[in-house]
Design an enzyme around this catalytic site. Structure first.
Site, short mmCIF file in Angstrom:
data_model
loop_
_atom_site.label_atom_id
_atom_site.label_comp_id
_atom_site.label_asym_id
_atom_site.label_seq_id
_atom_site.Cartn_x
_atom_site.Cartn_y
_atom_site.Cartn_z
N LYS A 289 0.84 -1.26 0.02
CA LYS A 289 0.09 -0.13 -0.10
C LYS A 289 0.84 1.08 0.06
O LYS A 289 2.11 1.21 0.52
CB LYS A 289 -0.72 -0.01 1.21
CG LYS A 289 -1.97 0.90 1.14
CD LYS A 289 -3.11 0.24 0.61
CE LYS A 289 -4.15 1.02 0.28
NZ LYS A 289 -5.66 0.36 -0.27
N GLY B 277 -25.97 2.80 0.36
CA GLY B 277 -24.91 3.57 -0.44
C GLY B 277 -25.43 3.17 -1.82
O GLY B 277 -25.57 1.97 -2.16
N GLY C 269 -23.33 4.30 -4.78
CA GLY C 269 -22.28 4.86 -5.52
C GLY C 269 -21.66 3.79 -6.49
O GLY C 269 -22.50 2.90 -7.03
N ASN C 270 -20.42 3.61 -6.63
CA ASN C 270 -20.03 2.75 -7.65
C ASN C 270 -20.15 1.23 -7.11
O ASN C 270 -20.90 0.61 -7.83
CB ASN C 270 -18.51 3.06 -7.59
CG ASN C 270 -17.60 1.84 -8.49
OD1 ASN C 270 -17.50 0.93 -8.02
ND2 ASN C 270 -17.72 2.12 -9.79
N VAL C 271 -20.11 0.86 -5.84
CA VAL C 271 -20.26 -0.64 -5.59
C VAL C 271 -21.70 -0.83 -5.27
O VAL C 271 -22.26 -1.74 -6.01
CB VAL C 271 -19.57 -0.57 -4.03
CG1 VAL C 271 -19.87 -2.30 -3.47
CG2 VAL C 271 -17.94 -0.19 -3.98
N GLY C 272 -22.41 0.10 -4.56
CA GLY C 272 -23.62 -0.33 -4.23
C GLY C 272 -24.41 -0.40 -5.61
O GLY C 272 -25.65 -1.29 -5.94
P1 NAD Z 1 -18.95 6.09 -4.01
O1 NAD Z 1 -18.41 7.36 -3.43
O2 NAD Z 1 -18.91 5.90 -5.42
O3 NAD Z 1 -20.19 5.94 -3.23
C1 NAD Z 1 -20.56 6.02 -1.71
C2 NAD Z 1 -22.17 6.07 -1.71
O4 NAD Z 1 -22.46 6.12 -0.40
C3 NAD Z 1 -22.83 7.11 -2.20
O5 NAD Z 1 -24.09 6.61 -3.00
C4 NAD Z 1 -23.04 8.21 -1.06
O6 NAD Z 1 -24.28 8.92 -1.09
C5 NAD Z 1 -23.18 6.83 -0.04
N1 NAD Z 1 -22.90 7.57 1.29
C6 NAD Z 1 -21.78 8.09 1.87
N2 NAD Z 1 -21.99 8.19 3.13
C7 NAD Z 1 -23.00 7.71 3.35
C8 NAD Z 1 -23.62 7.71 4.75
N3 NAD Z 1 -23.25 8.19 5.80
N4 NAD Z 1 -25.07 7.25 4.61
C9 NAD Z 1 -25.56 6.58 3.28
N5 NAD Z 1 -25.03 6.68 2.43
C10 NAD Z 1 -23.72 7.24 2.37
O7 NAD Z 1 -17.68 5.07 -3.05
P2 NAD Z 1 -17.65 3.38 -3.49
O8 NAD Z 1 -16.35 3.32 -4.81
O9 NAD Z 1 -18.93 2.79 -4.05
O10 NAD Z 1 -17.34 2.70 -2.32
C11 NAD Z 1 -18.16 2.54 -1.18
C12 NAD Z 1 -17.55 1.44 0.00
O11 NAD Z 1 -16.78 0.46 -0.92
C13 NAD Z 1 -16.30 2.40 0.63
O12 NAD Z 1 -16.28 1.78 1.96
C14 NAD Z 1 -15.12 1.73 -0.20
O13 NAD Z 1 -13.99 1.73 0.62
C15 NAD Z 1 -15.57 0.41 -0.54
N6 NAD Z 1 -14.64 -0.18 -1.51
C16 NAD Z 1 -14.87 0.46 -2.89
C17 NAD Z 1 -14.18 -0.61 -3.89
C18 NAD Z 1 -13.99 0.02 -5.16
O14 NAD Z 1 -13.77 -0.44 -6.12
N7 NAD Z 1 -14.95 1.06 -5.54
C19 NAD Z 1 -13.25 -1.61 -3.83
C20 NAD Z 1 -13.47 -2.01 -2.31
C21 NAD Z 1 -14.10 -1.41 -1.32
#
Ligand code: NAD
Length: 425
Positions: free
Chosen positions: A111, A223, A225-228
């Site tokens: 990392k 959530g 965003g990307n993952v959800g």
């Molecule tokens: P993102 O920024 O694309 O999406 C985050 C989502 O969560 C958004 O819809 C936002 O509105 C919502 N959100 C944020 N704070 C909130 C809260 N307090 N209550 C409700 N909703 C809330 O992020 P992402 O890339 O989807 O990542 C989400 C999680 O997944 C993080 O914990 C990240 O570390 C983890 N993760 C992501 C990846 C990846 O490839 N993107 C890989 C492994 C783990």
């Protein structure tokens, strides 16, 4: 003062060591092996001097921690954060060792970080910082040595700068030195969906084991965003009923099922899932309302520490699959375990991104590119087989523990076995 004191007093590092000790206790590993595993193989600190647009100079500190390479080259992201520390970087590199081991890919853990608030830099300054950071660590990385990727506040553009800087230093296009590159530079377009896709695979496989299959099962997602959003999209495609999703604006809930693609469009256009209107949809203003709904599965996919002692007893779901990192507190985890709720832990469920990185890296090294369909089929095959291996090993050997603790034990065991075979311990 020893170099180790740079990280040993850091609370995030201490948490990582605590988890390592818990896994070691289950495996019966002696303290001397824990001592080997708790330190990174190498940690470097670099200084980055950026000439600012206003003519001033600014100095930044960065690190690269290479925790363990028993299973393969170090692999893990680089984050830009004004709170970055050596301790956090070492802890994150240790977690990458376990995550990659558990994902069944031939990588160790690494990392990197730079202590900077990227929002205070202009695009040109950010490029200079990125190129100089990578040049400073260039002798320690490489396609067979250490392969960085994006993390917080770094992205495919940052990877393009890293790739270019490294390629100039070595004198050829070193595609395999970083992953999650833009598709024009050897990246895969399927990377963007890969973590959400992997989370959906985790739900699908766990549903087969504990819910009698995915078809018609109700899912709530915290959530969007990307993952959800991609987890929701694939789950709906595969026959589940996604009945609720949330973001910071609140929750939309329709017991008959949401039209996921439409919610994605609304989110894209307006920034809020709560602007979605269709059928009998109910809107709640608190995002936490998602946890109390009568559903079969919950996917936390926003941030850490959202399932806590305060709301864990509202949960009616039988299965939780963690898309976010660290969404469940240890107290809540214990309560869920006692109630018989299955929690597929983050370290297993959200590895789709790093597995897709491995597919990209393999492509780069072979000189042939998979299509999106081929890459996703590969991801499906790898993650499905790995999920089932981990589930089976958990049931056979570690059933009295929550799956999270068992997952750590399985990951550490694989690394220790590789170290023994190599004659390191
Ligand atoms: P993102 O920024 O694309 O999406 C985050 C989502 O969560 C958004 O819809 C936002 O509105 C919502 N959100 C944020 N704070 C909130 C809260 N307090 N209550 C409700 N909703 C809330 O992020 P992402 O890339 O989807 O990542 C989400 C999680 O997944 C993080 O914990 C990240 O570390 C983890 N993760 C992501 C990846 C990846 O490839 N993107 C890989 C492994 C783990």
């Amino acid at each position: 003062m020893s170099l180790a004191s740079l990280y040993e007093n850091d609370p995030v590092y201490q948490q990582a060591v605590q988890q390592l000790k818990q896994a070691a206790a289950i495996l019966g590993l002696p303290d001397e092996v824990v001592e080997v595993l708790r330190h990174p193989e190498r940690l470097i600190q670099v200084k980055i001097v950026v000439k600012k647009d206003d003519g001033k100079i600014a100095t930044f500190i960065g690190w690269r921690s290479q925790h363990n390479s028993a299973l393969g080259p170090y692999k893990g992201g680089v984050r830009y954060s004004e709170n970055a520390t050596a301790g956090e970087t070492v802890a994150l590199s240790m977690w990458m060792t376990w995550k990659n081991s558990l994902a069944g890919i031939p990588y160790g853990g690494g990392k990197g970080s730079v202590r900077v608030n990227p929002k205070t830099l202009s695009p040109r300054e950010l490029e200079e910082l990125s190129r100089k950071y990578f040049a400073a660590i260039s002798r320690m990385v490489g396609p067979d040595v250490d392969i960085p990727a994006p993390d917080v506040y770094t992205n495919p553009q940052t990877m393009a700068w890293y790739f270019d800087e490294y390629s100039k230093i070595v004198g050829y296009n070193a595609w395999g030195v970083v992953t999650a590159k833009p598709p024009e530079l050897g990246g895969l377009t399927a990377r963007v969906v890969s973590t959400g896709y992997g989370v959906a695979l985790g739900v699908r496989e766990a549903a087969k084991k504990w819910l009698g299959g995915l078809e018609g099962k109700t899912v709530a997602i915290h959530g969007f965003g990307n993952v959800g959003s991609y987890a929701a999209k694939y789950l709906a495609e595969w026959g589940a009923k996604v009945v609720a999703v949330s973001d910071t604006s609140g929750v939309v809930y329709d017991p008959k099922g949401l039209k996921v693609e439409e919610v994605m469009e609304v989110k894209e256009k307006t920034g809020k899932v709560t602007n979605y209107r269709s059928g009998d949809v109910k809107v709640y203003s608190s995002d936490k309302a998602v946890f109390g709904l009568p559903v079969d599965v919950i996917v936390p996919a926003a941030t850490e520490n959202v399932i806590t002692k305060a709301n864990v007893n509202e949960i009616k779901a039988k299965l939780i699959v963690e898309g976010a990192n660290g969404p469940t507190t240890p107290e809540a985890d214990e309560i869920l375990h006692k109630k018989g709720v299955i929690v597929v832990p983050d370290i297993l469920a959200n590895a789709g991104g790093v597995v897709m990185s491995w597919i990209e890296w393999s492509n780069n090294r072979m000189g042939c590119w998979l299509t999106d369909e081929e890459a996703l089929a590969r991801l499906d095959k790898m993650m499905t087989s790995n999920f089932n291996k981990v589930f089976d090993e958990w049931e056979k050997k570690y059933k009295e523990y929550p799956m999270r603790i068992a997952a750590y034990a399985i990951a550490v065991d694989r690394v220790v076995k590789a170290m023994k075979l190599r004659g390191w311990i």
